[in-house]
Design an enzyme around this catalytic site. Sequence first.
Site, PDB file in Angstrom:
ATOM      1  N   LYS A 117       0.821  -1.229   0.000  1.00  0.00           N
ATOM      2  CA  LYS A 117       0.000   0.000   0.000  1.00  0.00           C
ATOM      3  C   LYS A 117       0.844   1.265   0.000  1.00  0.00           C
ATOM      4  O   LYS A 117       0.469   2.263  -0.604  1.00  0.00           O
ATOM      5  CB  LYS A 117      -0.939   0.021   1.217  1.00  0.00           C
ATOM      6  CG  LYS A 117      -1.826  -1.198   1.376  1.00  0.00           C
ATOM      7  CD  LYS A 117      -2.674  -1.514   0.156  1.00  0.00           C
ATOM      8  CE  LYS A 117      -3.046  -2.972   0.092  1.00  0.00           C
ATOM      9  NZ  LYS A 117      -2.638  -3.683  -1.116  1.00  0.00           N
ATOM     10  N   GLU A 201      -3.666   7.474   8.327  1.00  0.00           N
ATOM     11  CA  GLU A 201      -4.502   8.343   7.487  1.00  0.00           C
ATOM     12  C   GLU A 201      -5.609   8.924   8.360  1.00  0.00           C
ATOM     13  O   GLU A 201      -5.984   8.313   9.359  1.00  0.00           O
ATOM     14  CB  GLU A 201      -5.186   7.520   6.378  1.00  0.00           C
ATOM     15  CG  GLU A 201      -4.275   7.086   5.264  1.00  0.00           C
ATOM     16  CD  GLU A 201      -5.003   6.259   4.201  1.00  0.00           C
ATOM     17  OE1 GLU A 201      -6.173   5.872   4.410  1.00  0.00           O
ATOM     18  OE2 GLU A 201      -4.384   6.006   3.153  1.00  0.00           O
ATOM     19  N   ARG A 293      -6.030  -7.665 -10.555  1.00  0.00           N
ATOM     20  CA  ARG A 293      -6.656  -8.902 -11.037  1.00  0.00           C
ATOM     21  C   ARG A 293      -8.013  -8.564 -11.623  1.00  0.00           C
ATOM     22  O   ARG A 293      -8.497  -7.438 -11.492  1.00  0.00           O
ATOM     23  CB  ARG A 293      -6.868  -9.853  -9.851  1.00  0.00           C
ATOM     24  CG  ARG A 293      -7.777  -9.222  -8.798  1.00  0.00           C
ATOM     25  CD  ARG A 293      -8.243 -10.167  -7.719  1.00  0.00           C
ATOM     26  NE  ARG A 293      -9.256  -9.545  -6.878  1.00  0.00           N
ATOM     27  CZ  ARG A 293      -9.027  -8.753  -5.834  1.00  0.00           C
ATOM     28  NH1 ARG A 293      -7.787  -8.471  -5.481  1.00  0.00           N
ATOM     29  NH2 ARG A 293     -10.029  -8.231  -5.151  1.00  0.00           N
TER      30      ARG A 293
HETATM   31  C1  MV4 Z   1     -10.347   3.672   4.990  1.00  0.00           C
HETATM   32  C2  MV4 Z   1     -11.592   3.945   5.600  1.00  0.00           C
HETATM   33  C3  MV4 Z   1     -11.742   5.172   6.191  1.00  0.00           C
HETATM   34  N1  MV4 Z   1     -10.748   6.062   6.176  1.00  0.00           N
HETATM   35  N2  MV4 Z   1      -9.377   4.605   5.005  1.00  0.00           N
HETATM   36  C4  MV4 Z   1     -11.242  -0.925   4.049  1.00  0.00           C
HETATM   37  C5  MV4 Z   1     -10.689  -1.796   2.996  1.00  0.00           C
HETATM   38  C6  MV4 Z   1      -9.466  -1.146   2.513  1.00  0.00           C
HETATM   39  N3  MV4 Z   1      -9.372  -1.274   1.102  1.00  0.00           N
HETATM   40  C7  MV4 Z   1      -9.582   0.273   2.951  1.00  0.00           C
HETATM   41  N4  MV4 Z   1     -10.705   0.359   3.831  1.00  0.00           N
HETATM   42  C8  MV4 Z   1     -11.047   1.527   4.411  1.00  0.00           C
HETATM   43  N5  MV4 Z   1     -10.109   2.494   4.407  1.00  0.00           N
HETATM   44  C9  MV4 Z   1      -9.587   5.762   5.587  1.00  0.00           C
HETATM   45  N6  MV4 Z   1      -8.602   6.652   5.629  1.00  0.00           N
HETATM   46  C10 MV4 Z   1     -12.577   2.979   5.587  1.00  0.00           C
HETATM   47  C11 MV4 Z   1     -12.300   1.751   4.995  1.00  0.00           C
HETATM   48  C12 MV4 Z   1     -13.380   0.819   5.066  1.00  0.00           C
HETATM   49  C13 MV4 Z   1     -14.015   0.353   3.927  1.00  0.00           C
HETATM   50  C14 MV4 Z   1     -13.610   0.717   2.660  1.00  0.00           C
HETATM   51  C15 MV4 Z   1     -14.236   0.246   1.542  1.00  0.00           C
HETATM   52  C16 MV4 Z   1     -15.302  -0.633   1.693  1.00  0.00           C
HETATM   53  C17 MV4 Z   1     -15.702  -1.024   2.919  1.00  0.00           C
HETATM   54  C18 MV4 Z   1     -15.083  -0.537   4.060  1.00  0.00           C
HETATM   55  C19 MV4 Z   1     -15.517  -0.944   5.306  1.00  0.00           C
HETATM   56  C20 MV4 Z   1     -14.901  -0.474   6.409  1.00  0.00           C
HETATM   57  C21 MV4 Z   1     -13.820   0.389   6.289  1.00  0.00           C
END
Ligand code: MV4
Length: 499
Positions: A117, A201, A293
């Site tokens: 990441k 973040e 992918r």
């Molecule tokens: C976040 C976020 C809130 N703030 N980053 C979850 C999966 C990963 N790809 C990144 N994710 C998140 N990153 C910041 N700075 C909330 C999530 C997140 C989320 C993101 C996409 C789909 C579902 C989610 C469920 C919980 C948290």
Amino acid sequence: MKFTKILIANRGEIALRIMRSAREMGIKTVAVYSEADRDALHVRYADEAVCIGPAASNQSYLVMDKIIDAAKKTGAQAIHPGYGFLSENAAFARALREAGITLIGPSPESMEIMGDKLSAKAAAKKYNIPLVPGTDYAITDVEEAKKVAASVGFPILIKASAGGGGKGMRIVETADQFEENLQRAVSEAQSAFGDGSVFIERYVGSPRHIEIQVLGDTHGNVVYLFERECSVQRRHQKVVEEAPSSVLTPEIRKAMGECAVMVAKACNYVGAGTVEFLLDENKNFYFLEMNTRLQVEHPVTEMITGKDLVKEQILVAQGEKLSFTQDDLSINGHSIEVRVYAEDPANNFLPDIGKLIRYVRPQGSGVRVDDGFEEGMDIPIYYDPMIAKLVVWGENREQAMDRMIRAIDEYTIVGCQTTLAFCKFVMKHDAFRSGNFDTHFVKHYFTPDVLIENPTEDESTVLAMMAHHLQKSAAKKNTPLSQQTNAGSVSKWKLNRLN
Ligand code: MV4
């Protein structure tokens, strides 16, 4: 080079789905299978099949050498890895390169950049892609973390650089919680991923998860095939996906699409990839990560663009130029996918595997079912419990949602609990229908008792049967035994409905 034979290093619905496109292109297919999958549909559909070991994935679908040997033995020139298993494994991509076999997918270098990441963020930053405020370097020092937090604001999210898909994330509400959380996050990341790098973040509280499909060729062309909205998910497992998103304006769509193309260019991306963004309440978007992918939910993109993403993957892997430009692409209608899992939504979504005693797919206009099962088959315990992806297309979102409810009601699955009723609940929910929802949808609105108010047709049948049966047995109590008949009306009625 035109391929004449490809090997599919996967199983289930995605292996079948890939083989179908290959067959349309006149390319022969080789299946690989574990001992648990001897009778699987992907094995029957393929032109050739090679057994690669015992049921456990780490003795079959994850063993690079066995798969490479199978390709060599059968003369397959290329391998499609599907999703999961070895699909994002840079070492596998490199081993194929050394073996002279083409991977239908990106280079190991692209996988490595995006698999981490922090290096993904660094690559995106060079192109001025919006990132969530925070650090784009690994952080271990608590005082430094507090300083950054003071400038970006609480709450803060700690993420593992080697994580992804929500693994290894921690929310920090106040400065005094940093010490404990940072240390824990580092040691968790170290033990889970063998890499203790974490970064921080600003925590976006109510985001929507929007991802952009991209496609790149070996000549430097990259296009975006618009977005998928995947905000309805449960514990980072997607449940409902749709395209387009109901919240994007044409301007934001274009801006996100162009950012996604730049992210792909930042790692010289070739093939189909997905760039994930968070969208906050003010419709600001931030790059999160790139998945290197073909994704589970790719069909909704196919439904609105008319493109076959697997065919495009194969064509670019053959070295061909993309046959269309960005201007050739447009959105036609609306598509929704629900994932049908062999899980019990009334019991905390625990896997509920079993035999498919009765299995009837929905049909009709605008309905696509991608699955790997037939009636009478057992759902193996060794793999992901997804039975099918139910995908619909409609002229607009309303029609797509109504069609999905109709399709769910037509779907008959007897032999295990499934998430169908749960998906119907989502389709009927005001928050979903209005488009006013975020990634907390399931947490906010779902409790098992809603399933009783949203039975599928099958469950309605069972409930009616039970009511009927109870009525009869209540009546029986007041009837002398000699006058009781055993007409079996319940089972007769059931047979009528099912046939
Ligand atoms: C976040 C976020 C809130 N703030 N980053 C979850 C999966 C990963 N790809 C990144 N994710 C998140 N990153 C910041 N700075 C909330 C999530 C997140 C989320 C993101 C996409 C789909 C579902 C989610 C469920 C919980 C948290």
